[in-house]
Design an enzyme around this catalytic site. Sequence first.
Site, PDB file in Angstrom:
ATOM      1  N   ARG A  45       0.805  -1.221   0.000  1.00  0.00           N
ATOM      2  CA  ARG A  45       0.000   0.000   0.000  1.00  0.00           C
ATOM      3  C   ARG A  45       0.840   1.274   0.000  1.00  0.00           C
ATOM      4  O   ARG A  45       0.308   2.379   0.039  1.00  0.00           O
ATOM      5  CB  ARG A  45      -0.946  -0.008   1.209  1.00  0.00           C
ATOM      6  CG  ARG A  45      -1.924  -1.167   1.190  1.00  0.00           C
ATOM      7  CD  ARG A  45      -2.578  -1.363   2.534  1.00  0.00           C
ATOM      8  NE  ARG A  45      -1.614  -1.799   3.544  1.00  0.00           N
ATOM      9  CZ  ARG A  45      -1.925  -2.060   4.815  1.00  0.00           C
ATOM     10  NH1 ARG A  45      -3.167  -1.923   5.224  1.00  0.00           N
ATOM     11  NH2 ARG A  45      -0.995  -2.451   5.664  1.00  0.00           N
ATOM     12  N   HIS A  97       4.958   3.879   7.785  1.00  0.00           N
ATOM     13  CA  HIS A  97       3.526   4.088   7.537  1.00  0.00           C
ATOM     14  C   HIS A  97       2.725   3.616   8.737  1.00  0.00           C
ATOM     15  O   HIS A  97       3.132   2.685   9.445  1.00  0.00           O
ATOM     16  CB  HIS A  97       3.080   3.360   6.265  1.00  0.00           C
ATOM     17  CG  HIS A  97       3.146   1.870   6.347  1.00  0.00           C
ATOM     18  ND1 HIS A  97       2.034   1.089   6.589  1.00  0.00           N
ATOM     19  CD2 HIS A  97       4.186   1.006   6.260  1.00  0.00           C
ATOM     20  CE1 HIS A  97       2.404  -0.186   6.614  1.00  0.00           C
ATOM     21  NE2 HIS A  97       3.693  -0.263   6.425  1.00  0.00           N
ATOM     22  N   CYS A 100       1.577  -0.369  10.250  1.00  0.00           N
ATOM     23  CA  CYS A 100       2.616  -1.260   9.717  1.00  0.00           C
ATOM     24  C   CYS A 100       2.527  -2.631  10.389  1.00  0.00           C
ATOM     25  O   CYS A 100       2.636  -2.753  11.614  1.00  0.00           O
ATOM     26  CB  CYS A 100       3.998  -0.654   9.945  1.00  0.00           C
ATOM     27  SG  CYS A 100       5.327  -1.670   9.249  1.00  0.00           S
TER      28      CYS A 100
END
Length: 210
Positions: A45, A97, A100
């Site tokens: 992503r 991110h 995670c």
Amino acid sequence: MCVDSLLANNRSWAETVSREQPDLFPTLAQQQNPKYLWIGCSDSRVPANEIVGLLPGELFVHRNVANLVKHVDFNCQSVVQYAVDVLGVEHIIVCGHYGCGGVKVAMGHDNAGISDYWLRSVKDICVRYREELNKCANDDERLARMCEINVVEQVSNLANSKIVQAAWKRNQELHIHGWIYSIEDGILNDLQVSRDANNPGDDIYMPELQ
Ligand code: CO
């Protein structure tokens, strides 16, 4: 989606790029000259080039589970050395991110197989920041904070690496940044932990130049 459709996608992508930017492939075939190195998570992503709007040739990329920078990881360190010493990138972005999976595993007790060895250093970070993490209101908040802290620690590892320290010692322009990406809205945020030659950190990490 069958895998053949990926090859079909590729043909149509290459045709579009060649039509819109006829010089791109011939130029890239001669050399690459990226200004940035991206160190990010392998998570599907968080596609590096796409989220910062950069074309092929503009971003040198290294990705691994939980965007870790380890001094004994010759994969990551080789990428950093080539980017800094040969390509002369001016910026290295360590990008984590939220949400995670690697960080989440490290915070718990699940058996993740060989990844447990890779993520072991993230557990150590959890222990070091236990007091701060315990102040979070719930598990979601704790994971989010730990995803940020992990980036901060990897920026520090990178800044303390021999390759980066040597670059700063020879006055090479090189900035390191810690960013975090939200998979919920696609937004990147700067964690404001940038480092450069003006704040190289503890002198113990600075090598003699060869
Ligand atoms: Co991840």
